[in-house]
Each structure stands twice: as structure tokens, then as C-alpha cells.
Scaffold this active site. Sequence first.
Site, short mmCIF file in Angstrom:
data_model
loop_
_atom_site.label_atom_id
_atom_site.label_comp_id
_atom_site.label_asym_id
_atom_site.label_seq_id
_atom_site.Cartn_x
_atom_site.Cartn_y
_atom_site.Cartn_z
N ARG A 183 0.82 -1.22 0.00
CA ARG A 183 0.00 0.00 0.00
C ARG A 183 0.86 1.27 0.00
NH1 ARG A 183 -2.02 -3.81 -1.22
NH2 ARG A 183 -3.87 -4.83 -0.35
N SER A 232 -11.05 0.16 3.12
CA SER A 232 -10.26 -0.18 4.31
C SER A 232 -9.56 1.06 4.83
CB SER A 232 -9.24 -1.26 3.98
OG SER A 232 -9.88 -2.46 3.63
N GLU A 302 -4.51 4.11 5.95
CA GLU A 302 -4.32 4.18 4.50
C GLU A 302 -4.93 5.44 3.93
OE1 GLU A 302 -4.28 -0.60 3.42
OE2 GLU A 302 -5.92 0.65 2.74
#
Length: 313
Positions: A183, A232, A302
Site C-alpha cells: 500500500r 479499508s 491508509e
Amino acid sequence: MTAVASSDGDPVVATLRSAGVGEVAPGSSLAALTTLRVGGPARALVTAEREADLTAVADVCRDHDLPWLIVGRGSNLLIADAGWPGIAITLGRGFRGVDIDGDQARLGAAEPLPTVAVRLADAGLGGAAWAVGVPGTVGGAVRMNAGAHGGEVSDHLVEVDLVRLRTGTRETWPVEACGLTYRHSDLPDDAVVVSAEWRLAPADRDTVREQIREIRDWRREHQPLNRPNCGSVFANPPGDSAGRLIEDVGAKGLRVGGAEVSTKHANFIVTSSGATAADVAGLIATVQDRVESTHGIRLRAEVVVVGAVGAAP
């Protein structure tokens, strides 16, 4: 942070329009461009349709000493309630496209990942069914090495085409130069992804289509798709699941203002009418504190925070 101007008399807006950079919307709210549906306005929102639009916007930003912000589908953005004092840029249909040649595909940066997954499946290419579960664009996915269901961008990326806003130059970077990890990428903050080349493996169309159907069904069952959310919220720590840790500390259903940890999936935050970016940021920080206090792990968000939201994740 300077105040956000909203008047058509704004000299920055006039300069953008005279430069012919595509659609220019002064004082445009950015909330509707994010999947959380919170956040304030930009001084101006530009919908770019060609690379020349990007370089022209870059010139205006430099001349007026303004920051820029690239907005894809806004699926990982948390924009401050005060908005953005500079120019926000979104890529229009001129940056879409899926061009397939053998086992390689040239993808426009504005192409939605779910569309990419279906187009590749229809072409008999496998390995990218995971992309149907990511509500972002190709450009944003490259920048954060997006992934789901065991796959990610780095599995396929060959090279990426960039426009650098500081210099107005176009560059092509091989995947090895992009620094893709979990990520994360090492792409510079002024680099706008305009297209990417992926390599995939031949596969049975019906098999890949069935994988896509299963992922869609799983998402409907396990994720709060009927409420505004940003996907998420936290990256999974090594060897564990962020959702499991959040649920373990009893944070499912936890609320701050109009933001709530989803009761369907603990690694999702959903918003209701009247929610603010400060609510979301405050909830993120509260969840991080709870998990760290119990498990000694500070979850990494994130979500990309744009501007000052009051409570920094």
C-alpha cells in the site's frame, strides 16, 4: 492556510480559463468527489482532459504559489472541512481507456479499477479479478499500490507514464523505479499518473468471470457498500488483521459525531448526513489509541489526509 476563494472574479480562475485547461469550477465542493462525502471546497476544481491541461495548471500553480491536489475517485481521501486553498485536479474521460495487446494492457489513469477487471476478464487475461473490489482508479491504485483479495498493482505493473507538475515534463518510469511495497509507492508528490502498462497471464474467460462474481458477492455480504465509506481505513499490520484488532478492542459501532466504525466490517468507517472530516479524523485517532493501548500496535491509516482536519490520524 489561506481562505478558499469562490468568486468567478478570482484572478486564478480567470487565468485558468484563459489557458483553456478544460472545465474550471470556482469554489467547488470536494465532498462529492470523495466516497466519504465529507470535506470542504477547493479554490478551483479543474477537470483535465489532456496532458497539456495538466502542464497549464502546473504553470498557474507556480505563478500564483498555490498547492495542487489530484483527486481520482476519492476512495482514500479525507479532505478537511475548511477545504483546499489551491487547485484541485480531476482527470476526465480523455484519460480513460483500456487498450489490450496480447498479454499487456495500456490503462488510462482515470479508468475505474472495476471496469479494468471486467475488460481484462473479457479479453481472457487473468490475475486481476481482485481489482473489481477496489473502488478507485488506475492512477490512484498505482500511487498506493492498491490491492485486495490477495492481489495488488505490483503483480502486474510494467511501467507508468507521469506528468510532473513542478516541471511540466512527461516521464516514463519502469516498475522497478516506483518503489512499490504494501500500500505504498515512492512516486514523487508532484507526479500525476496519466497511464500505466500492465502485463497479465492468459486465462479462461469463464473462470475469471466467476472469480469476479465471487468477489462482488463477498463484498456485498461483508462490506458496508450501501453507506459512504473510504474502503479499508487501516493497513493490516504484519501477520494480523486490522479489522480483527479493532473488533477485539470493542470498537465496532464506535461513533464520533457523524462517523461510525461499521458494524459490518470493523476496518471500515461510514458516515451519515452531517458528518464532518473532523469526525472521521477523530474516530480514526480514537481507534488507533484503543488498539495501541491494548495490543501495542499503532495502526497505520491508509487514508490520505488533505488539509488540517483537527485530529490527525
